[in-house]
Design a protein around this motif. Structure first.
Motif, short mmCIF file in Angstrom:
data_model
loop_
_atom_site.label_atom_id
_atom_site.label_comp_id
_atom_site.label_asym_id
_atom_site.label_seq_id
_atom_site.Cartn_x
_atom_site.Cartn_y
_atom_site.Cartn_z
N ASP A 34 4.58 4.54 5.40
CA ASP A 34 4.64 3.64 4.25
C ASP A 34 4.13 2.24 4.58
N TRP A 75 -0.75 -1.66 4.53
CA TRP A 75 -0.26 -0.30 4.34
C TRP A 75 -1.33 0.73 4.71
N CYS A 121 8.56 6.12 7.26
CA CYS A 121 8.80 5.97 5.83
C CYS A 121 10.30 6.12 5.59
N LEU A 163 0.90 5.91 2.37
CA LEU A 163 1.19 5.77 0.95
C LEU A 163 0.88 4.36 0.50
N GLN A 181 4.64 4.75 -3.00
CA GLN A 181 5.79 4.72 -2.10
C GLN A 181 6.95 3.95 -2.70
N ASN A 209 10.45 5.34 -0.82
CA ASN A 209 9.46 5.01 0.20
C ASN A 209 8.97 6.25 0.96
N GLY A 210 8.83 7.36 0.23
CA GLY A 210 8.30 8.58 0.81
C GLY A 210 9.32 9.48 1.44
#
Length: 636
Positions: A433, A590, A607, A404, A409, A416-417
């Motif tokens: 993430d 990332w 994540c 992400l 995210q 954050n997912g």
């Protein structure tokens, strides 16, 4: 440049650089002295040139979109920055054509007040192209492949094995003069015979551009049905795969657009039909890794790989958005911003990369939303839906890892997912993430011997992880805002010991040779000015703090590091565009984290809102280095 450049290789206006369009300053003097009436022919030259540029750009975007998906792709080899740079002057041939058109308008008879349509002129153009133009081009092309001319001229064009549509016009200046004279045969003949019309001239130019772009697009788009119902067209109409063979075999398929001369003179490549069928049968490719990103500002759509190739091949900075043509395009940009969200209802593929051959296949997908939309609460539901849809699509396609990127995210968006894991506990795909690698990069960017840092900006998952790691290592972390201090204390409590310090000023308690400031979102230009001379600014966010995006606001007496990013290894190929503001062949932490996750075949998600352990941070850091990634720190 050709391997042994000959005379008339360089373009006459090459020394003008980006100011080369000043050659059109002579246009007002090109009108006919004896014509007092308003002549549409004269005023249509410039729109025709603009149409040709737009036509070429459409082909560039279309080809890059199709080849990223792999469906009907002809060659699997990679394109690099060198090719993009070599082909960045593709508009030179349009400038040349414009100059010659205006001179021809002034000097040649029959150019004034051309009718819209004349059937005899259209028929004459078709006959002259099929006969003299195609025949002469065939033999000119074969001559250009003689070692003497090839090394001095045509080798420049053949430097591109994997072609893009615009490769078709990448030739030395002298070679373009010959092509112009050749393609001018039908137009000049119409003028002298009084059969010229606007449709014939514009249509012929568009036909040349269309066939040139199609023949170099590196994906097959001519359906079998055309040759099934009209078998004779195989002699009059070439395909992209037919010409692609010329760029790989060099001594076959010399024809311009009509293969009949290759059949007549025995230079048709025997594998032409096989390559054509193989390309048509090729389906979309399922990658191992997907990186999910999104456009940032409205101008950034031109910086995408599908946009302007020359812009995409450089970092997206404030200076890149100030080019003169970007100001001219502003009304188009505003319109496109509106259409963008209407046209794209789902994520779309931006680019394709490979590592170690086909060992790891990667794609970058983009959510059709701009950064400002992520900050609008009413938009978050729709954005979350697009991200979730992309995750499920990738999962169904057998993708191993999805990373992400940027705001996809954000904690406010999906924690954050973590939201997607809660909703779909049976996901086979692993969500990353990238926080662990971003944290590792920041920690390893801090100079050795540093015993105190100041942290400022919005507290994110990465900021929390950095603070915890530094305090556990005995490094003091200073914050100047009580709310930030309280949040950190509340999150970690006694784990921070006495190493978290609340200060009333921006001046550190402990004096050291160089002040180190860890900065993120909400770090202001005013705060930057309060930093002591020589301060080292290290960002911990995906986006550079606003003052770092404004290069003219950066202090000359301080040092600025880039956002967490890594230089990619040479085995990672098909890199010919920059990731947002990062330099060439550099990826954000990332994005790299997702690649490393797939290479290591880790079977867990990375994540959510929980802070990763120091052991995990170190494991990800070591793995990235082992796979050839190297940290990028200093900003340019």
């Amino acid at each position: 440049m050709a391997s042994k450049p000959g005379i008339l290789t360089e373009w006459p206006w090459a020394h003008l650089g980006r100011f080369k369009y000043v050659v059109y300053s002579f246009i007002p003097a090109c009108g006919k002295e004896d014509e007092r009436e308003w002549d549409m022919t004269y005023f249509l030259v410039l729109p025709i040139l603009l149409w040709r540029m737009l036509h070429n750009q459409i082909w560039i975007s279309l080809a890059r979109s199709r080849t990223a998906k792999a469906k009907n792709r002809i060659l699997d080899k990679s394109i690099d920055f060198e090719q993009v740079d070599r082909e960045s002057n593709w508009d030179d041939q349009i400038i040349l054509n414009g100059v010659l058109f205006y001179l021809g308008y002034k000097r040649l008879p029959g150019t004034v007040n051309l009718p819209i349509w004349r059937t005899d002129g259209v028929v004459l153009t078709a006959l002259l192209h099929t006969g003299p133009v195609e025949f002469l081009y065939y033999w000119l092309h074969r001559a250009l492949h003689h070692h003497f001319l090839y090394s001095r001229y045509h080798s420049h064009h053949h430097s591109s094995i994997v072609t893009e549509p615009i490769t078709s016009v990448i030739h030395p200046f002298g070679e373009h003069i010959l092509y112009f004279l050749l393609f001018a045969i039908p137009i000049i003949t119409m003028l002298f015979t009084g059969t010229a019309s606007m449709v014939a001239v514009v249509g012929y130019l568009t036909y040349i551009d269309f066939m040139n772009n199609m023949g170099h697009c590196n994906f097959e788009l001519v359906p079998r049905s055309i040759f099934t119902f009209f078998p004779f067209l195989k002699y009059l109409f070439y395909t992209p795969s037919y010409h692609s063979l010329h760029h790989t075999q060099f001594r076959t398929n010399y024809a311009l657009f009509m293969p009949m001369y290759d059949y007549i003179y025995g230079t048709m490549d025997k594998s032409s039909d096989l390559v054509y069928e193989t390309s048509l049968s090729r389906q979309d490719e399922s990658p191992h890794v997907v990186h999910l990103t999104h456009p940032t500002t409205p101008d950034s759509i031109y910086h995408l790989r599908l946009g302007f190739a020359s812009l995409a091949s450089g970092p997206y900075t404030s200076s890149s958005t100030k080019k003169w043509y970007m100001w001219l395009l502003w009304p188009v940009t505003c319109l496109w911003t509106i259409l963008f969200n209407w046209i794209f209802s789902t994520t779309f593929i931006v680019e394709r990369n490979v590592m170690d051959g086909d060992k790891l296949k990667m794609q970058t997908w983009a959510v059709p939303k701009f950064s400002y939309q992520y900050n609008i609460p009413s938009q978050r539901g729709a954005i979350n839906g697009l991200v979730e849809e992309a995750i499920l699509e990738a999962d169904n396609a057998g993708v191993k890892v999805l990373s992400l990127g940027l705001l996809n995210q954000a904690k406010e968006l999906n924690r954050n997912g973590e939201v997607y894991i809660w909703k779909h506990p049976k996901l086979k795909i692993k969500l990353v993430d990238g926080s662990s690698l971003a944290t590792a990069l920041v920690l390893n960017s801090i100079p050795e011997g540093t015993n105190q840092v100041l942290i400022r900006g919005k507290l994110t998952k990465v900021a929390y992880a950095i603070t915890l790691a530094l305090c556990q290592r005995g490094v003091q972390v200073v914050t100047v805002h009580r709310d930030e201090f309280e949040k950190l204390k509340l999150r970690f409590g006694s784990k921070l010991g006495s190493n978290l310090i609340l200060s009333r000023s921006y001046d550190h308690h402990q004096k050291q040779q160089q002040q180190v400031w860890l900065v993120g979102d909400e770090f202001s230009e005013k705060e930057q000015k309060n930093a002591p001379a020589g301060t080292l600014f290290i960002p911990f966010t995906q986006f550079p703090p606003m003052m770092m995006m404004m290069t003219n606001k950066m202090r000359k007496d301080c040092v600025y590091y880039n956002t967490p990013a890594m230089v990619i290894p040479s085995v990672l190929e098909n890199m010919h565009s920059c990731e947002n503001w990062l330099p060439r062949r550099v990826m954000s932490a990332w994005r790299v984290a997702g690649i490393v996750h797939a290479l290591e075949e880790w079977e867990t998600h990375e994540c959510g809102d929980s802070i990763m352990s120091l052991e995990h941070i170190e494991k990800v850091w070591v793995a990235s280095l082992q796979h050839g990634f190297r940290p990028l720190a200093i900003s340019t």
